[in-house]
Design a protein around this motif. Sequence first.
Motif, PDB file in Angstrom:
ATOM      1  N   GLY A 166       2.960  24.004 -36.045  1.00  0.00           N
ATOM      2  CA  GLY A 166       2.938  24.673 -34.736  1.00  0.00           C
ATOM      3  C   GLY A 166       1.600  24.452 -34.071  1.00  0.00           C
ATOM      4  O   GLY A 166       0.960  23.432 -34.265  1.00  0.00           O
ATOM      5  N   MET A 167       1.157  25.424 -33.290  1.00  0.00           N
ATOM      6  CA  MET A 167      -0.117  25.314 -32.613  1.00  0.00           C
ATOM      7  C   MET A 167      -1.275  25.414 -33.622  1.00  0.00           C
ATOM      8  O   MET A 167      -1.118  26.066 -34.642  1.00  0.00           O
ATOM      9  N   PRO A 168      -2.420  24.791 -33.320  1.00  0.00           N
ATOM     10  CA  PRO A 168      -2.768  23.975 -32.158  1.00  0.00           C
ATOM     11  C   PRO A 168      -2.412  22.504 -32.362  1.00  0.00           C
ATOM     12  O   PRO A 168      -2.230  22.046 -33.493  1.00  0.00           O
ATOM     13  N   PHE A 169      -2.355  21.775 -31.248  1.00  0.00           N
ATOM     14  CA  PHE A 169      -2.060  20.349 -31.305  1.00  0.00           C
ATOM     15  C   PHE A 169      -2.588  19.678 -30.038  1.00  0.00           C
ATOM     16  O   PHE A 169      -2.991  20.343 -29.081  1.00  0.00           O
ATOM     17  N   ALA A 170      -2.566  18.350 -30.047  1.00  0.00           N
ATOM     18  CA  ALA A 170      -2.977  17.576 -28.870  1.00  0.00           C
ATOM     19  C   ALA A 170      -1.999  16.435 -28.669  1.00  0.00           C
ATOM     20  O   ALA A 170      -1.487  15.859 -29.644  1.00  0.00           O
ATOM     21  N   CYS A 171      -1.721  16.092 -27.409  1.00  0.00           N
ATOM     22  CA  CYS A 171      -0.820  14.980 -27.106  1.00  0.00           C
ATOM     23  C   CYS A 171      -0.978  14.580 -25.643  1.00  0.00           C
ATOM     24  O   CYS A 171      -1.768  15.171 -24.905  1.00  0.00           O
ATOM     25  N   HIS A 172      -0.208  13.584 -25.228  1.00  0.00           N
ATOM     26  CA  HIS A 172      -0.191  13.178 -23.830  1.00  0.00           C
ATOM     27  C   HIS A 172       0.665  14.174 -23.040  1.00  0.00           C
ATOM     28  O   HIS A 172       1.727  14.597 -23.497  1.00  0.00           O
ATOM     29  N   CYS A 173       0.211  14.534 -21.857  1.00  0.00           N
ATOM     30  CA  CYS A 173       0.922  15.545 -21.063  1.00  0.00           C
ATOM     31  C   CYS A 173       2.343  15.120 -20.719  1.00  0.00           C
ATOM     32  O   CYS A 173       3.270  15.940 -20.742  1.00  0.00           O
ATOM     33  N   LEU A 174       2.538  13.843 -20.401  1.00  0.00           N
ATOM     34  CA  LEU A 174       3.877  13.387 -20.030  1.00  0.00           C
ATOM     35  C   LEU A 174       4.838  13.467 -21.214  1.00  0.00           C
ATOM     36  O   LEU A 174       6.022  13.762 -21.032  1.00  0.00           O
ATOM     37  N   LEU A 175       4.349  13.204 -22.409  1.00  0.00           N
ATOM     38  CA  LEU A 175       5.192  13.325 -23.602  1.00  0.00           C
ATOM     39  C   LEU A 175       5.628  14.769 -23.786  1.00  0.00           C
ATOM     40  O   LEU A 175       6.809  15.054 -24.031  1.00  0.00           O
ATOM     41  N   LEU A 176       4.679  15.686 -23.653  1.00  0.00           N
ATOM     42  CA  LEU A 176       5.006  17.102 -23.812  1.00  0.00           C
ATOM     43  C   LEU A 176       5.966  17.565 -22.731  1.00  0.00           C
ATOM     44  O   LEU A 176       6.946  18.269 -23.009  1.00  0.00           O
ATOM     45  N   GLU A 177       5.724  17.155 -21.508  1.00  0.00           N
ATOM     46  CA  GLU A 177       6.614  17.548 -20.407  1.00  0.00           C
ATOM     47  C   GLU A 177       8.032  17.044 -20.644  1.00  0.00           C
ATOM     48  O   GLU A 177       9.015  17.749 -20.399  1.00  0.00           O
ATOM     49  N   GLN A 178       8.138  15.818 -21.144  1.00  0.00           N
ATOM     50  CA  GLN A 178       9.454  15.228 -21.404  1.00  0.00           C
ATOM     51  C   GLN A 178      10.267  16.073 -22.383  1.00  0.00           C
ATOM     52  O   GLN A 178      11.459  16.323 -22.170  1.00  0.00           O
ATOM     53  N   TYR A 179       9.620  16.521 -23.449  1.00  0.00           N
ATOM     54  CA  TYR A 179      10.350  17.251 -24.485  1.00  0.00           C
ATOM     55  C   TYR A 179      10.487  18.739 -24.188  1.00  0.00           C
ATOM     56  O   TYR A 179      11.365  19.407 -24.743  1.00  0.00           O
ATOM     57  N   LEU A 180       9.625  19.274 -23.328  1.00  0.00           N
ATOM     58  CA  LEU A 180       9.720  20.692 -22.992  1.00  0.00           C
ATOM     59  C   LEU A 180      10.685  20.967 -21.845  1.00  0.00           C
ATOM     60  O   LEU A 180      11.151  22.096 -21.683  1.00  0.00           O
ATOM     61  N   HIS A 181      10.956  19.951 -21.054  1.00  0.00           N
ATOM     62  CA  HIS A 181      11.801  20.140 -19.869  1.00  0.00           C
ATOM     63  C   HIS A 181      13.171  20.705 -20.245  1.00  0.00           C
ATOM     64  O   HIS A 181      13.893  20.154 -21.061  1.00  0.00           O
ATOM     65  N   GLY A 182      13.509  21.843 -19.665  1.00  0.00           N
ATOM     66  CA  GLY A 182      14.810  22.459 -19.896  1.00  0.00           C
ATOM     67  C   GLY A 182      14.930  23.221 -21.203  1.00  0.00           C
ATOM     68  O   GLY A 182      15.984  23.804 -21.488  1.00  0.00           O
ATOM     69  N   GLU A 183      13.864  23.238 -22.010  1.00  0.00           N
ATOM     70  CA  GLU A 183      13.903  23.957 -23.291  1.00  0.00           C
ATOM     71  C   GLU A 183      13.415  25.398 -23.112  1.00  0.00           C
ATOM     72  O   GLU A 183      12.547  25.663 -22.293  1.00  0.00           O
ATOM     73  N   ASP A 184      13.970  26.292 -23.887  1.00  0.00           N
ATOM     74  CA  ASP A 184      13.514  27.684 -23.893  1.00  0.00           C
ATOM     75  C   ASP A 184      13.488  28.126 -25.353  1.00  0.00           C
ATOM     76  O   ASP A 184      14.362  28.836 -25.837  1.00  0.00           O
ATOM     77  N   ASP A 185      12.455  27.658 -26.053  1.00  0.00           N
ATOM     78  CA  ASP A 185      12.420  27.814 -27.505  1.00  0.00           C
ATOM     79  C   ASP A 185      10.968  27.872 -27.970  1.00  0.00           C
ATOM     80  O   ASP A 185      10.035  27.707 -27.184  1.00  0.00           O
ATOM     81  N   ASN A 186      10.776  28.076 -29.259  1.00  0.00           N
ATOM     82  CA  ASN A 186       9.455  27.967 -29.855  1.00  0.00           C
ATOM     83  C   ASN A 186       9.106  26.498 -30.061  1.00  0.00           C
ATOM     84  O   ASN A 186       9.938  25.606 -29.815  1.00  0.00           O
ATOM     85  N   LEU A 187       7.914  26.234 -30.541  1.00  0.00           N
ATOM     86  CA  LEU A 187       7.432  24.855 -30.603  1.00  0.00           C
ATOM     87  C   LEU A 187       8.069  24.039 -31.717  1.00  0.00           C
ATOM     88  O   LEU A 187       8.383  22.860 -31.521  1.00  0.00           O
ATOM     89  N   ASN A 188       8.270  24.618 -32.902  1.00  0.00           N
ATOM     90  CA  ASN A 188       8.670  23.807 -34.044  1.00  0.00           C
ATOM     91  C   ASN A 188       9.972  23.018 -33.839  1.00  0.00           C
ATOM     92  O   ASN A 188      10.032  21.833 -34.189  1.00  0.00           O
ATOM     93  N   PRO A 189      11.036  23.608 -33.282  1.00  0.00           N
ATOM     94  CA  PRO A 189      12.245  22.808 -33.049  1.00  0.00           C
ATOM     95  C   PRO A 189      11.995  21.618 -32.127  1.00  0.00           C
ATOM     96  O   PRO A 189      12.635  20.565 -32.282  1.00  0.00           O
ATOM     97  N   ILE A 190      11.074  21.753 -31.196  1.00  0.00           N
ATOM     98  CA  ILE A 190      10.754  20.662 -30.274  1.00  0.00           C
ATOM     99  C   ILE A 190       9.987  19.565 -31.012  1.00  0.00           C
ATOM    100  O   ILE A 190      10.235  18.378 -30.806  1.00  0.00           O
ATOM    101  N   LEU A 191       9.085  19.961 -31.900  1.00  0.00           N
ATOM    102  CA  LEU A 191       8.379  18.972 -32.716  1.00  0.00           C
ATOM    103  C   LEU A 191       9.351  18.197 -33.596  1.00  0.00           C
ATOM    104  O   LEU A 191       9.204  16.981 -33.785  1.00  0.00           O
TER     105      LEU A 191
END
Length: 229
Positions: A166-191
Amino acid sequence: MKKPIKIHNVDVSCIVTAAGKNRRMREDLQSKGMDIQHKLLFKINGEHIINYTVKKALQTEIKECVVVLGHFMDELYSALEHIEDPRLKIIENPDVNVELSQTLVNGVLNAKYDYCLCLAGDQPTVTTETMQNLVNQLLRCPEPENSVSILARGKTGYLDSAKGLGMPFACHCLLLEQYLHGEDDNLNPILRKMVADGVSLYGVHGQNELELININRYDDYLKVLEKME
């Protein structure tokens, strides 16, 4: 401790999530007959937890620090306004009743730079050195635009699983935006989705076990307080 050196001339935004409901801490305080208080307003070494976290982030090479507020934003604003640093930017979730993923995407959409360091406001134990190392590891990756560097919970280096991370982490903003778009969840399932899609995950060694503690419960706060004061 020697301050880490930035190894690439890349500008980085920091996103600090501070929008949660404070539910578990509220439950603990009620059960103990104590006054209800937001966990991020408890103090460590005379500083509110949220300020302690933000000030550590501002000691790295980041160019801006975006703090995302939601629940209890008025109380947190009052604490954060004491930080005098032009890099600090405070924003609000349009809807406070969202999961971590939407708080993060709100931060990403308001970030100015290509790469981001993402921190939880309730992790004041994460050292400035580890924060910088997360950024440095990301920028060392063969494909930093398709990689995530994350605080390890065991194995370090290249990881083939996001289990327990989980947190903390670092990545490219566009990568994070791509995977977060439309999600309403905690971080681990997205990772986990990222790893399944071939995103490279790198575990970064922490400075001590205390860095892995999120202050969710009152006992967490007491443990951190004992170790840090």
